[in-house]
Design a protein around this motif. Structure first.
Motif, PDB file in Angstrom:
ATOM      1  N   THR A  48       0.849  -1.187   0.000  1.00 63.24           N
ATOM      2  CA  THR A  48       0.000   0.000   0.000  1.00 63.24           C
ATOM      3  C   THR A  48       0.886   1.238   0.000  1.00 63.24           C
ATOM      4  N   MET A  49       0.300   2.351  -0.330  1.00 68.48           N
ATOM      5  CA  MET A  49       1.056   3.595  -0.312  1.00 68.48           C
ATOM      6  C   MET A  49       1.565   3.867   1.106  1.00 68.48           C
ATOM      7  N   TYR A  50       0.746   3.613   2.106  1.00 65.36           N
ATOM      8  CA  TYR A  50       1.176   3.851   3.482  1.00 65.36           C
ATOM      9  C   TYR A  50       2.403   3.010   3.831  1.00 65.36           C
ATOM     10  N   GLU A  51       2.396   1.746   3.442  1.00 65.60           N
ATOM     11  CA  GLU A  51       3.551   0.884   3.699  1.00 65.60           C
ATOM     12  C   GLU A  51       4.790   1.407   2.972  1.00 65.60           C
ATOM     13  N   LEU A  52       4.590   1.912   1.782  1.00 67.67           N
ATOM     14  CA  LEU A  52       5.701   2.466   1.017  1.00 67.67           C
ATOM     15  C   LEU A  52       6.253   3.719   1.693  1.00 67.67           C
ATOM     16  N   TYR A  53       5.369   4.555   2.231  1.00 73.77           N
ATOM     17  CA  TYR A  53       5.806   5.753   2.934  1.00 73.77           C
ATOM     18  C   TYR A  53       6.703   5.392   4.115  1.00 73.77           C
ATOM     19  N   THR A  54       6.352   4.329   4.822  1.00 75.51           N
ATOM     20  CA  THR A  54       7.118   3.953   6.009  1.00 75.51           C
ATOM     21  C   THR A  54       8.340   3.111   5.670  1.00 75.51           C
ATOM     22  N   PHE A  55       8.382   2.528   4.464  1.00 75.18           N
ATOM     23  CA  PHE A  55       9.511   1.695   4.054  1.00 75.18           C
ATOM     24  C   PHE A  55      10.749   2.544   3.778  1.00 75.18           C
ATOM     25  N   PHE A  56      10.550   3.693   3.140  1.00 78.70           N
ATOM     26  CA  PHE A  56      11.648   4.585   2.795  1.00 78.70           C
ATOM     27  C   PHE A  56      11.733   5.728   3.802  1.00 78.70           C
ATOM     28  N   LYS A  57      12.910   6.193   4.049  1.00 81.10           N
ATOM     29  CA  LYS A  57      13.074   7.269   5.022  1.00 81.10           C
ATOM     30  C   LYS A  57      12.664   8.636   4.479  1.00 81.10           C
ATOM     31  N   GLU A  58      12.475   8.762   3.166  1.00 81.76           N
ATOM     32  CA  GLU A  58      12.107  10.055   2.578  1.00 81.76           C
ATOM     33  C   GLU A  58      10.740  10.544   3.034  1.00 81.76           C
ATOM     34  N   GLY A  59       9.827   9.647   3.309  1.00 76.13           N
ATOM     35  CA  GLY A  59       8.512  10.042   3.798  1.00 76.13           C
ATOM     36  C   GLY A  59       7.463  10.216   2.714  1.00 76.13           C
ATOM     37  N   ARG A  60       6.274  10.546   3.163  1.00 78.95           N
ATOM     38  CA  ARG A  60       5.091  10.596   2.307  1.00 78.95           C
ATOM     39  C   ARG A  60       5.208  11.611   1.173  1.00 78.95           C
ATOM     40  N   ASP A  61       5.569  12.826   1.475  1.00 77.61           N
ATOM     41  CA  ASP A  61       5.599  13.869   0.438  1.00 77.61           C
ATOM     42  C   ASP A  61       6.598  13.546  -0.663  1.00 77.61           C
ATOM     43  N   ALA A  62       7.767  13.048  -0.290  1.00 83.40           N
ATOM     44  CA  ALA A  62       8.786  12.713  -1.287  1.00 83.40           C
ATOM     45  C   ALA A  62       8.333  11.549  -2.159  1.00 83.40           C
ATOM     46  N   ILE A  63       7.709  10.545  -1.558  1.00 74.10           N
ATOM     47  CA  ILE A  63       7.227   9.387  -2.318  1.00 74.10           C
ATOM     48  C   ILE A  63       6.097   9.821  -3.251  1.00 74.10           C
ATOM     49  N   CYS A  64       5.192  10.654  -2.769  1.00 76.71           N
ATOM     50  CA  CYS A  64       4.095  11.147  -3.619  1.00 76.71           C
ATOM     51  C   CYS A  64       4.633  11.950  -4.801  1.00 76.71           C
ATOM     52  N   THR A  65       5.633  12.760  -4.560  1.00 83.10           N
ATOM     53  CA  THR A  65       6.241  13.541  -5.630  1.00 83.10           C
ATOM     54  C   THR A  65       6.878  12.631  -6.666  1.00 83.10           C
ATOM     55  N   ALA A  66       7.592  11.599  -6.204  1.00 83.97           N
ATOM     56  CA  ALA A  66       8.220  10.648  -7.133  1.00 83.97           C
ATOM     57  C   ALA A  66       7.155   9.905  -7.935  1.00 83.97           C
ATOM     58  N   PHE A  67       6.048   9.521  -7.293  1.00 85.31           N
ATOM     59  CA  PHE A  67       4.960   8.837  -7.998  1.00 85.31           C
ATOM     60  C   PHE A  67       4.375   9.735  -9.083  1.00 85.31           C
ATOM     61  N   LYS A  68       4.132  10.988  -8.759  1.00 86.84           N
ATOM     62  CA  LYS A  68       3.578  11.925  -9.743  1.00 86.84           C
ATOM     63  C   LYS A  68       4.523  12.085 -10.923  1.00 86.84           C
ATOM     64  N   GLU A  69       5.791  12.134 -10.616  1.00 88.11           N
ATOM     65  CA  GLU A  69       6.804  12.265 -11.664  1.00 88.11           C
ATOM     66  C   GLU A  69       6.797  11.045 -12.583  1.00 88.11           C
ATOM     67  N   LEU A  70       6.784   9.851 -11.987  1.00 89.64           N
ATOM     68  CA  LEU A  70       6.764   8.620 -12.785  1.00 89.64           C
ATOM     69  C   LEU A  70       5.467   8.485 -13.575  1.00 89.64           C
ATOM     70  N   GLU A  71       4.376   8.927 -12.991  1.00 90.21           N
ATOM     71  CA  GLU A  71       3.095   8.885 -13.707  1.00 90.21           C
ATOM     72  C   GLU A  71       3.107   9.843 -14.896  1.00 90.21           C
ATOM     73  N   ALA A  72       3.661  11.017 -14.702  1.00 93.99           N
ATOM     74  CA  ALA A  72       3.725  11.999 -15.785  1.00 93.99           C
ATOM     75  C   ALA A  72       4.553  11.482 -16.961  1.00 93.99           C
ATOM     76  N   TRP A  73       5.567  10.687 -16.690  1.00 90.41           N
ATOM     77  CA  TRP A  73       6.423  10.132 -17.739  1.00 90.41           C
ATOM     78  C   TRP A  73       5.907   8.791 -18.254  1.00 90.41           C
ATOM     79  N   GLY A  74       4.812   8.273 -17.680  1.00 92.27           N
ATOM     80  CA  GLY A  74       4.210   7.039 -18.175  1.00 92.27           C
ATOM     81  C   GLY A  74       4.800   5.758 -17.611  1.00 92.27           C
ATOM     82  N   TYR A  75       5.588   5.864 -16.546  1.00 87.96           N
ATOM     83  CA  TYR A  75       6.183   4.667 -15.954  1.00 87.96           C
ATOM     84  C   TYR A  75       5.290   4.034 -14.895  1.00 87.96           C
ATOM     85  N   ILE A  76       4.288   4.758 -14.454  1.00 87.55           N
ATOM     86  CA  ILE A  76       3.287   4.252 -13.518  1.00 87.55           C
ATOM     87  C   ILE A  76       1.931   4.658 -14.061  1.00 87.55           C
ATOM     88  N   THR A  77       0.982   3.736 -14.011  1.00 85.58           N
ATOM     89  CA  THR A  77      -0.388   4.079 -14.405  1.00 85.58           C
ATOM     90  C   THR A  77      -1.277   4.047 -13.171  1.00 85.58           C
TER      91      THR A  77
END
Length: 98
Positions: A48-77
């Protein structure tokens, strides 16, 4: 209302990637690392996104930003899945596929 998001991996435990994601200067190192981590897991891997937030030390905002970036480039749908609760309320769940 959005229910907890899930992340599905379209891979079989290893992956081969085009070099383009890693050589693209427009994509951050954080997004590249997150993409590599997610793709390196098997299809049975669900997180889950929550598990991912806690897995990495960067935290929720950084993970959300990376997801948006990957989605914008088509690497995540992103897919919205409608759900009807027992009391008749309708909500939706966000599923990501990597």
């Amino acid at each position: 209302m959005i229910k907890q998001s899930t992340i599905k991996v379209d891979s079989d435990g290893y992956f081969v990637s085009h070099n383009e994601i890693f050589r693209n200067r427009e994509i951050s190192a954080r997004a590249k690392g997150l993409h590599g981590f997610l793709r390196s897991n098997s299809p049975a891997f669900n997180i889950t996104m929550y598990e991912l937030y806690t897995f990495f030390k960067e935290g929720r905002d950084a993970i959300c930003t990376a997801f948006k970036e990957l989605e914008a480039w088509g690497y995540i749908t992103k897919t919205y899945v409608p759900i009807t609760l027992d009391d008749g309320r309708k909500i939706r769940r966000v599923d990501y596929t990597v």
